[in-house]
Design an enzyme around this catalytic site. Structure first.
Site, PDB file in Angstrom:
ATOM      1  N   TYR A  28       0.695  -1.162  -0.189  1.00 55.25           N
ATOM      2  CA  TYR A  28       0.252   0.015  -0.157  1.00 55.25           C
ATOM      3  C   TYR A  28       0.875   1.488   0.204  1.00 55.25           C
ATOM      4  O   TYR A  28       0.367   2.378   0.426  1.00 55.25           O
ATOM      5  CB  TYR A  28      -0.815  -0.033   1.409  1.00 55.25           C
ATOM      6  CG  TYR A  28      -2.011  -0.839   1.229  1.00 55.25           C
ATOM      7  CD1 TYR A  28      -1.932  -2.092   0.986  1.00 55.25           C
ATOM      8  CD2 TYR A  28      -3.490  -0.529   1.454  1.00 55.25           C
ATOM      9  CE1 TYR A  28      -3.137  -3.048   1.111  1.00 55.25           C
ATOM     10  CE2 TYR A  28      -4.503  -1.229   1.565  1.00 55.25           C
ATOM     11  CZ  TYR A  28      -4.391  -2.656   1.188  1.00 55.25           C
ATOM     12  OH  TYR A  28      -5.415  -3.357   1.218  1.00 55.25           O
TER      13      TYR A  28
ATOM     14  N   LYS B  98       5.777 -14.136   4.162  1.00 53.04           N
ATOM     15  CA  LYS B  98       5.993 -14.948   2.908  1.00 53.04           C
ATOM     16  C   LYS B  98       7.196 -14.815   2.500  1.00 53.04           C
ATOM     17  O   LYS B  98       7.995 -14.613   1.491  1.00 53.04           O
ATOM     18  CB  LYS B  98       5.084 -14.535   1.743  1.00 53.04           C
ATOM     19  CG  LYS B  98       4.880 -15.307   0.684  1.00 53.04           C
ATOM     20  CD  LYS B  98       3.933 -16.460   0.921  1.00 53.04           C
ATOM     21  CE  LYS B  98       3.965 -17.503  -0.118  1.00 53.04           C
ATOM     22  NZ  LYS B  98       3.121 -18.712   0.152  1.00 53.04           N
TER      23      LYS B  98
ATOM     24  N   ASP C 219      -0.120 -17.983   3.853  1.00 48.79           N
ATOM     25  CA  ASP C 219      -1.507 -18.706   3.378  1.00 48.79           C
ATOM     26  C   ASP C 219      -1.540 -19.836   4.182  1.00 48.79           C
ATOM     27  O   ASP C 219      -2.818 -20.306   4.640  1.00 48.79           O
ATOM     28  CB  ASP C 219      -0.746 -19.513   1.902  1.00 48.79           C
ATOM     29  CG  ASP C 219       0.651 -20.000   1.908  1.00 48.79           C
ATOM     30  OD1 ASP C 219       1.254 -19.744   2.871  1.00 48.79           O
ATOM     31  OD2 ASP C 219       0.917 -20.683   0.756  1.00 48.79           O
TER      32      ASP C 219
ATOM     33  N   ASP D 258     -10.029 -10.290   7.305  1.00 47.34           N
ATOM     34  CA  ASP D 258     -11.483 -10.548   6.771  1.00 47.34           C
ATOM     35  C   ASP D 258     -11.772 -12.077   6.665  1.00 47.34           C
ATOM     36  O   ASP D 258     -12.917 -12.567   7.202  1.00 47.34           O
ATOM     37  CB  ASP D 258     -11.536 -10.118   5.050  1.00 47.34           C
ATOM     38  CG  ASP D 258     -11.881  -8.880   4.604  1.00 47.34           C
ATOM     39  OD1 ASP D 258     -11.914  -8.092   5.735  1.00 47.34           O
ATOM     40  OD2 ASP D 258     -12.603  -8.763   3.792  1.00 47.34           O
TER      41      ASP D 258
ATOM     42  N   ASP E 146      -4.670  -7.132   5.872  1.00 46.85           N
ATOM     43  CA  ASP E 146      -5.938  -7.095   5.288  1.00 46.85           C
ATOM     44  C   ASP E 146      -6.841  -8.208   4.993  1.00 46.85           C
ATOM     45  O   ASP E 146      -7.992  -8.460   5.592  1.00 46.85           O
ATOM     46  CB  ASP E 146      -5.745  -6.364   4.072  1.00 46.85           C
ATOM     47  CG  ASP E 146      -7.041  -5.663   3.187  1.00 46.85           C
ATOM     48  OD1 ASP E 146      -8.154  -5.722   3.819  1.00 46.85           O
ATOM     49  OD2 ASP E 146      -7.310  -5.828   2.066  1.00 46.85           O
TER      50      ASP E 146
HETATM   51  C1  IPM Z   1     -10.042  -2.434   5.137  1.00 47.53           C
HETATM   52  C2  IPM Z   1     -10.348  -2.225   3.803  1.00 47.53           C
HETATM   53  C3  IPM Z   1      -9.305  -1.153   3.162  1.00 47.53           C
HETATM   54  C4  IPM Z   1      -7.908  -1.617   3.086  1.00 47.53           C
HETATM   55  C5  IPM Z   1      -9.602  -0.659   1.655  1.00 47.53           C
HETATM   56  C6  IPM Z   1     -11.113  -0.087   1.812  1.00 47.53           C
HETATM   57  C7  IPM Z   1      -8.878   0.639   1.228  1.00 47.53           C
HETATM   58  O1  IPM Z   1     -10.283  -3.198   2.988  1.00 47.53           O
HETATM   59  O2  IPM Z   1      -9.735  -1.399   5.956  1.00 47.53           O
HETATM   60  O3  IPM Z   1      -9.644  -3.669   5.463  1.00 47.53           O
HETATM   61  O4  IPM Z   1      -7.596  -2.567   2.122  1.00 47.53           O
HETATM   62  O5  IPM Z   1      -7.133  -1.380   3.982  1.00 47.53           O
HETATM   63 MG    MG Z   2     -10.033  -4.985   4.104  1.00 48.48          MG
END
Ligand code: IPM
Ligand code: MG
Length: 328
Positions: free
Chosen positions: A114, A159, A190, A218, A214
């Protein structure tokens, strides 16, 4: 304390409203203000993050952020990424906990993939994954200090079998963890994602680079029933911003069914950050009770709406606060 609320767009405003109400129960005396930013704001004004908003965010002691839509348009610069960079919010904390497990994901939040060093050519495109010594040391120190206050163990998600930048990251994390006195193990990202889902009880604090954090967070949301449950804190030296991990979910925006738990849990994180651990616990206890009572939004298999869940949590917080302290 100056609290700046940025509801954003999509389901952002719906979930942030009950979160602000929760915070106001504990701190009606704090100074609250709102800023407008994001995609909707861009469509209306041509600017997703105005100078006025930027200065308001810089002056805030605490920022509560809802959600914003980021269109996959190369001309549009993600507002949340800009804020994380500008305020140097380098540590992204994403706690994931439930019966028998309690994990804290510490995601490096300002560099890695990023970094924003990228370009497109006619027949190829390139994104540089920048991992700096300073960036790695400070996140490693942060994660190790968190681990020291918990079960004193740090897992480094990486990784390094493939990426030289991760050989570097892992080495620095190990050095910092050793200085702080927490034990360390390394796991390829992974395999780590799968193991966290299969054996969440094995993990305490996990530190990792930006994109891996990130994705891992999730995936780990699965352990709690989905993205509607996870809060996050973006912490820097001088600023702190709290936001639910979920996005703006435009498909359900305006329907009144978005899960407000992640946003309300942001208040629990915010209170912890403000050194109010007891208050943070009250918020979490209230959430647990409401969920146990079956007051849930459809993403969790329930029938309740955003407002109903928010009101139930607020009622429960008020009830818990009214229970007299034992006079010992
Ligand atoms: C998060 C989101 C963000 C990220 C996006 C919306 C830029 O997915 O906060 O997890 O990738 O950090
Ligand atoms: Mg995210």
């Amino acid at each position: 304390m100056k609290v700046v609320v940025a509801p954003g767009d999509g389901i952002g405003p719906e979930v942030i409203a009950p979160a602000v109400d929760v915070l106001k129960i504990f701190h009606p005396e704090w100074e609250y203000s709102q800023v407008y930013l994001g995609y909707e704001c861009w469509k209306r004004t041509g600017d997703p993050l105005s100078q006025t908003t930027r200065s308001a965010l810089k002056e805030a002691d605490l920022i509560l952020f809802g959600a914003i839509t980021t269109p996959p348009d190369p001309a549009y610069k993600s507002v949340i990424l800009t804020i994380r960079k500008e305020l140097d919010l380098y540590a992204n904390l994403r706690p994931v906990f439930g019966a028998g497990f309690d994990i804290l994901i510490v995601r490096e939040n300002t560099e890695g993939l990023y970094s924003g060093i990228e370009w497109q050519e006619k027949d190829r495109a390139c994104t540089i994954r920048l991992v700096t010594e300073e960036g790695s040391r400070r996140i490693a120190r942060f994660a190790s200090s968190c681990a020291r206050r918990r079960r004193r163990h740090l897992t480094i998600g990486n990784k390094a079998n493939i990426l030289k930048s991760d050989v570097f990251f892992v080495r620095i994390c190990q050095e910092e963890a050793e200085k702080i006195g927490v034990s360390v193990d390394k796991k390829y990202i992974d395999a780590l994602v799968l193991d966290v889902l299969q054996h969440p009880e094995r993990y305490d604090v996990i530190v990792t680079t930006n994109i891996f954090g990130d994705i891992l967070s999730d995936a780990a949301a699965y352990l709690e029933g989905g993205l509607g449950m996870l809060p996050s804190a973006n912490i820097g030296k001088d600023h702190a911003l709290f936001e639910p991990v979920h996005g703006s979910a435009p498909d359900i925006a305006g329907k009144g069914i978005a899960n407000p738990i992640a946003a309300i849990r942001c208040i629990s994180l915010l209170l912890k950050y403000a050194q109010e651990r007891e208050n943070a616990k009250i918020v979490e206890a209230a959430i647990q009770k409401v969920l146990a009572d079956g007051v849930k939004t459809p993403d969790l298999g329930g029938k309740a709406g955003t407002k109903e869940v928010g009101e139930a949590v607020i009622k429960e917080i008020i009830r818990i606060r009214e229970i007299p302290e034992p006079d010992l």
